[in-house]
Design an enzyme around this catalytic site. Structure first.
Site, PDB file in Angstrom:
ATOM      1  N   MET A  25      16.919  17.461  34.585  1.00 44.10           N
ATOM      2  CA  MET A  25      18.294  17.934  34.708  1.00 44.10           C
ATOM      3  C   MET A  25      19.088  17.601  33.440  1.00 44.10           C
ATOM      4  O   MET A  25      20.319  17.609  33.458  1.00 44.10           O
ATOM      5  CB  MET A  25      18.946  17.336  35.949  1.00 44.10           C
ATOM      6  N   GLY A  26      18.388  17.292  32.352  1.00 41.51           N
ATOM      7  CA  GLY A  26      19.074  17.052  31.083  1.00 41.51           C
ATOM      8  C   GLY A  26      19.684  15.665  30.997  1.00 41.51           C
ATOM      9  O   GLY A  26      19.347  14.787  31.789  1.00 41.51           O
ATOM     10  N   ALA A  27      20.595  15.487  30.012  1.00 33.77           N
ATOM     11  CA  ALA A  27      21.121  14.154  29.667  1.00 33.77           C
ATOM     12  C   ALA A  27      19.928  13.203  29.490  1.00 33.77           C
ATOM     13  O   ALA A  27      19.807  12.179  30.156  1.00 33.77           O
ATOM     14  CB  ALA A  27      22.104  13.644  30.721  1.00 33.77           C
ATOM     15  N   HIS A  32      12.542  10.408  30.318  1.00 32.20           N
ATOM     16  CA  HIS A  32      12.115  11.813  30.231  1.00 32.20           C
ATOM     17  C   HIS A  32      11.109  12.005  29.086  1.00 32.20           C
ATOM     18  O   HIS A  32      10.110  12.710  29.229  1.00 32.20           O
ATOM     19  CB  HIS A  32      13.312  12.729  29.966  1.00 32.20           C
ATOM     20  N   GLU A 146       7.864   7.895  38.373  1.00 28.22           N
ATOM     21  CA  GLU A 146       7.864   7.059  39.592  1.00 28.22           C
ATOM     22  C   GLU A 146       9.243   6.495  39.885  1.00 28.22           C
ATOM     23  O   GLU A 146       9.489   5.975  40.972  1.00 28.22           O
ATOM     24  CB  GLU A 146       6.879   5.899  39.429  1.00 28.22           C
ATOM     25  N   ASP A 148      11.679   8.101  40.601  1.00 32.39           N
ATOM     26  CA  ASP A 148      12.047   8.838  41.819  1.00 32.39           C
ATOM     27  C   ASP A 148      10.803   8.920  42.690  1.00 32.39           C
ATOM     28  O   ASP A 148      10.192   9.990  42.831  1.00 32.39           O
ATOM     29  CB  ASP A 148      12.574  10.220  41.436  1.00 32.39           C
TER      30      ASP A 148
HETATM   31  P1  AMP Z   1      15.989  13.982  36.275  1.00 37.74           P
HETATM   32  O1  AMP Z   1      16.466  14.587  34.986  1.00 37.74           O
HETATM   33  O2  AMP Z   1      16.738  12.758  36.657  1.00 37.74           O
HETATM   34  O3  AMP Z   1      15.847  14.999  37.365  1.00 37.74           O
HETATM   35  O4  AMP Z   1      14.518  13.458  35.980  1.00 37.74           O
HETATM   36  C1  AMP Z   1      13.523  14.306  35.474  1.00 37.74           C
HETATM   37  C2  AMP Z   1      12.203  13.604  35.535  1.00 37.74           C
HETATM   38  O5  AMP Z   1      12.256  12.409  34.756  1.00 37.74           O
HETATM   39  C3  AMP Z   1      11.829  13.175  36.955  1.00 37.74           C
HETATM   40  O6  AMP Z   1      10.433  13.356  37.145  1.00 37.74           O
HETATM   41  C4  AMP Z   1      12.192  11.716  36.960  1.00 37.74           C
HETATM   42  O7  AMP Z   1      11.465  10.946  37.896  1.00 37.74           O
HETATM   43  C5  AMP Z   1      11.836  11.320  35.541  1.00 37.74           C
HETATM   44  N1  AMP Z   1      12.544  10.100  35.163  1.00 37.74           N
HETATM   45  C6  AMP Z   1      13.873   9.867  35.282  1.00 37.74           C
HETATM   46  N2  AMP Z   1      14.165   8.608  34.886  1.00 37.74           N
HETATM   47  C7  AMP Z   1      12.985   8.032  34.542  1.00 37.74           C
HETATM   48  C8  AMP Z   1      12.609   6.735  34.049  1.00 37.74           C
HETATM   49  N3  AMP Z   1      13.504   5.771  33.860  1.00 37.74           N
HETATM   50  N4  AMP Z   1      11.298   6.503  33.800  1.00 37.74           N
HETATM   51  C9  AMP Z   1      10.374   7.482  33.998  1.00 37.74           C
HETATM   52  N5  AMP Z   1      10.666   8.712  34.445  1.00 37.74           N
HETATM   53  C10 AMP Z   1      11.949   8.993  34.705  1.00 37.74           C
END
Ligand code: AMP
Length: 278
Positions: A25-27, A32, A146, A148
């Site tokens: 979802m960016g940021a 990521h 992991e 999430d």
């Molecule tokens: P999001 O942008 O938050 O939807 O995350 C995108 C992907 O990055 C998802 O598979 C998350 O589980 C992974 N992700 C987010 N934060 C972390 C982190 N601190 N360590 C590893 N993977 C992450």
């Protein structure tokens, strides 16, 4: 690095490639990027999507305040070696109904426990958007964090239900030096809140440290007491579970895949974390 904004353009650009896919979802942050690097290290043509998916937000405020930083994201992805970024708008993903239709897949107990319980509809939204992306991109491998953990199980279940031919790889949580799990939401914490947010990691570390010497019921009480001492943080849930079923564990049994899960608000910002107990 190429950029695609439409389904037709991305289909053109990925033809004939063995694809590693990283939905986001960016940021973006190092968490990521660790997924992007893993995909690249496997020699895959690496596609990253950036899409703040409205259907997985049960709280409209959270959606409205979700951080967006596309220029920085693109620079970071370029440096990490990403081959293609997919940045669709909402109409491109949800043309007919803009995401409001009910979604057909049922993720069973995953929808009623912990994240599923506190964020009604969240996992259906996640399943819906990942399903749509997988159909467009048809990745051989997709990478998820992991961080999430429950979401990772939902995605595995989605692939099982639909029979899609994508291997799901779960990757370890990347943390700041002081232990806070990296998250796009951390940007919304002010200095004091950032300090308070360490309580999530401390609670997980506490469970790991005392799992052999204290009953799990006492560990749960300890964590509730830790939170009562931290006025900026409000505990939503803390538990020690069996990873397969998400059932709360009664006692610690080594090497049985037990896990500590936590969610808490620090100010307005909802943070989650988890850790294997062994
Ligand atoms: P999001 O942008 O938050 O939807 O995350 C995108 C992907 O990055 C998802 O598979 C998350 O589980 C992974 N992700 C987010 N934060 C972390 C982190 N601190 N360590 C590893 N993977 C992450």
């Amino acid at each position: 690095m190429k950029i695609a904004k439409t389904k037709s353009r991305i289909r053109e650009l990925i033809q004939g490639q063995a694809i590693g896919f990283v939905p986001t979802m960016g940021a973006l942050h190092e968490g990521h990027l660790s997924l992007v690097r893993e995909s690249k290290s496997r020699g895959l043509f690496t596609v990253v999507s950036i899409f703040v998916n409205p259907t997985q937000f049960n709280n409209p405020e959270d959606l409205a305040r979700y951080p967006v930083d596309l220029d920085r994201d693109q620079r970071m992805l370029e440096v990490a070696g990403c081959d293609l970024v997919f940045i669709p708008d909402r109409e491109e993903i949800y043309p007919a109904h803009n995401g409001s239709d009910a979604y057909i897949h049922d993720f069973g107990f995953l929808e009623s426990r912990f994240e599923g319980h506190f964020r009604p509809g969240h996992f259906r939204g996640v399943g819906q958007v990942v399903h749509i992306f997988f159909e467009i991109i048809q990745p051989g491998v997709a990478f998820f964090g992991e961080k999430d953990f429950q979401q990772l199980q939902v995605i595995r279940r989605l692939v099982e239900i639909t029979g899609m031919d994508t291997e799901i790889v779960g990757m370890p949580t990347i943390r700041e030096e002081d232990g806070l799990a990296m998250s796009s939401r951390n940007r919304r914490l002010n200095k004091q809140q950032r300090t308070s947010s360490l309580i999530l990691h401390k609670a997980l570390a506490h469970a790991r440290q005392y799992k052999d010497s204290r009953p799990l019921s006492v560990i749960r009480q300890d964590v509730a007491a830790m939170f009562s001492q931290e006025p900026l943080a409000e505990l939503e849930y803390f538990d020690i579970i069996h990873s397969g079923s998400f059932d709360p564990a009664e006692t610690y049994i080594p090497s049985t895949d037990q896990r500590v899960v936590i969610a808490a608000y620090v100010g307005e910002v909802r943070l989650i974390d988890n850790m294997a107990l062994d």
